[in-house]
Scaffold this motif. Structure first.
Motif: not given
Length: 430
Positions: A150, A152, A177, A187
């Protein structure tokens, strides 16, 4: 070096795998605080994306190396040795460094495990090792960091880079995600930081819009392939790169496949945005010399064998596009992890003219069981080979002067097969 100490260190690191994927940054931030914030001690380039991350990291590294810089990289998973995940100018760190880093990180991980955040995961521990290595063990000019999952909430997302790169976005790891391209884009776009410019190779309009909204909120600009910089394929593995102030023609790309032209263009755009005088010569040389094991890697000339870690539908789509340009009989040997959309991926492989698909499995927690293998092979009308080594041994005893064998699927599978073939006397290694 006491090999027992190295094996013990690896056993401890891998032992934390049972904790699974634990999204979130609190554990990572606490560990780095206790370690003196090593993530703040270098200049970083942060690379996210569904596919193409490793190749893009390699292209950037080779260009910077050819410009005289010392470059650290953090990539996953490994193909030959665990140590290669943390490398300097393409050379994996030593066994001694792994032991020393483990001794440094282990007590900190134990402290964090006693807090409300719980024990760090394997990837968090390896990420902390990387930051400490580049801060305290070996001086680098730049660090190029590949996101694990991902963006984040990925444990690498604790750094403030000079540039963020987002290669592609596809439907992979949807359980973590999100189920849509737009959700996954959100993400991946989570690595975008306030005022930090972004280089993007993302193609879908919905994903581009999500990233643009994030960038506007972070008061920064996205440099988009096809809008701010451009490529033109002029021959297989050759291209022209163009942007407002630069035009570089007849570039040779060391990695095969049209998708690598796109990855190379992201690398060019990225290095040209650094506050460095990157020469056209360094760009040409770096791209031409790029090598990335397990990514459409021609391992053997006779018989012709290619390894490609196409481990999700988008990766398989790219592989199929490249395979169709070969115009010869192709045998696919593939092992796809059980939590992937293996049905769709196998159907994609079956679309290659004059090809046959053999489905296999290997010793890995997420690999298909033999019963799953048999059911999938019957449903999809492909050959089942429960023991990939036996299948390969038989293949290598038969004449295949005009055919091509492409071994694909999980990168963990590719790693095992590559090691086996490297030691096999029946193949003519390239």
């Amino acid at each position: 070096m006491d090999n027992a100490k190295y094996e013990e260190a690896l056993a401890w690191i891998h032992g934390t795998l049972r904790l699974g994927i634990k999204p979130g940054l609190k554990r990572m931030e606490l560990m780095l605080e206790k370690l003196g914030h090593p993530e703040q001690k270098n200049k970083w380039i942060h690379v996210a994306g569904t596919n193409g991350k490793g190749s893009t990291v390699t292209f950037i590294r080779k260009i910077l190396e050819n410009s005289g810089f010392k470059v650290g990289t953090f990539t996953s998973p490994y193909i030959e040795t665990f140590n290669e995940r943390i490398s300097v100018n393409g050379q994996p760190i030593s066994d001694e460094a792994i032991v020393a880093l483990t001794e440094r990180i282990r007590p900190v991980a134990s402290e964090v495990a006693k807090t409300e955040y719980g024990a760090p995961s394997e990837f968090e521990i390896i990420t902390a090792m990387m930051f400490v290595y580049f801060a305290d063990f070996d001086t680098i000019d730049y660090g190029i960091i590949e996101v694990g999952l991902g963006g984040r909430l990925d444990s690498t997302n604790v750094l403030i880079p000079l540039i963020c790169v987002i290669t592609t976005i596809g439907l992979d790891h949807t359980e973590f995600l999100g189920e849509t391209i737009e959700a996954i884009a959100g993400e991946k776009g989570g690595i975008i930081k306030m005022g930090v410019p972004v280089v993007s190779g993302v193609e879908q309009s919905g994903a581009k819009k999500v990233l643009q909204n994030i960038a506007e909120g972070k008061q920064t600009k996205i440099y988009q392939l096809g809008q701010d910089f451009f490529i033109e394929k002029i021959a297989p593995s050759k291209m022209l790169f163009n942007r407002t102030t630069e035009r570089i023609s007849n570039l040779t790309i060391g990695l095969e496949g049209d998708h690598q032209l796109r990855n190379a263009s992201l690398a060019i755009q990225t290095v040209l945005m650094l506050d460095e005088n990157i020469s056209e010569t360094a760009i040409r040389s770096g791209l031409a010399k790029a090598v990335w094991p397990g990514r459409f890697e021609k391992l053997s000339q006779q018989p012709a064998i290619i390894l490609d870690g196409a481990h999700n539908p988008e990766g398989i789509e790219t592989l199929v596009h490249t395979a169709k340009q070969k115009h010869q009989t192709i045998y696919f040997l593939t092992s796809i992890l059980s939590d992937k959309d293996y049905s769709a991926m196998i159907k994609q492989l079956q679309a290659v003219p004059e090809s046959s698909v053999t489905l296999t499995t290997f010793n890995y927690p997420r690999a298909m069981t033999e019963s799953m293998l048999q059911i999938a092979s019957q449903q999809l009308k492909v050959t089942a080979a429960p023991d990939w080594q036996l299948w390969l041994e038989k293949y290598l005893t038969e004449p295949h002067s005009q055919e091509l064998l492409i071994i694909t699927g999980s990168l963990y599978f590719i790693s095992e097969v590559r090691s086996y073939l490297k030691s096999c006397v029946k193949v003519d290694l390239v």
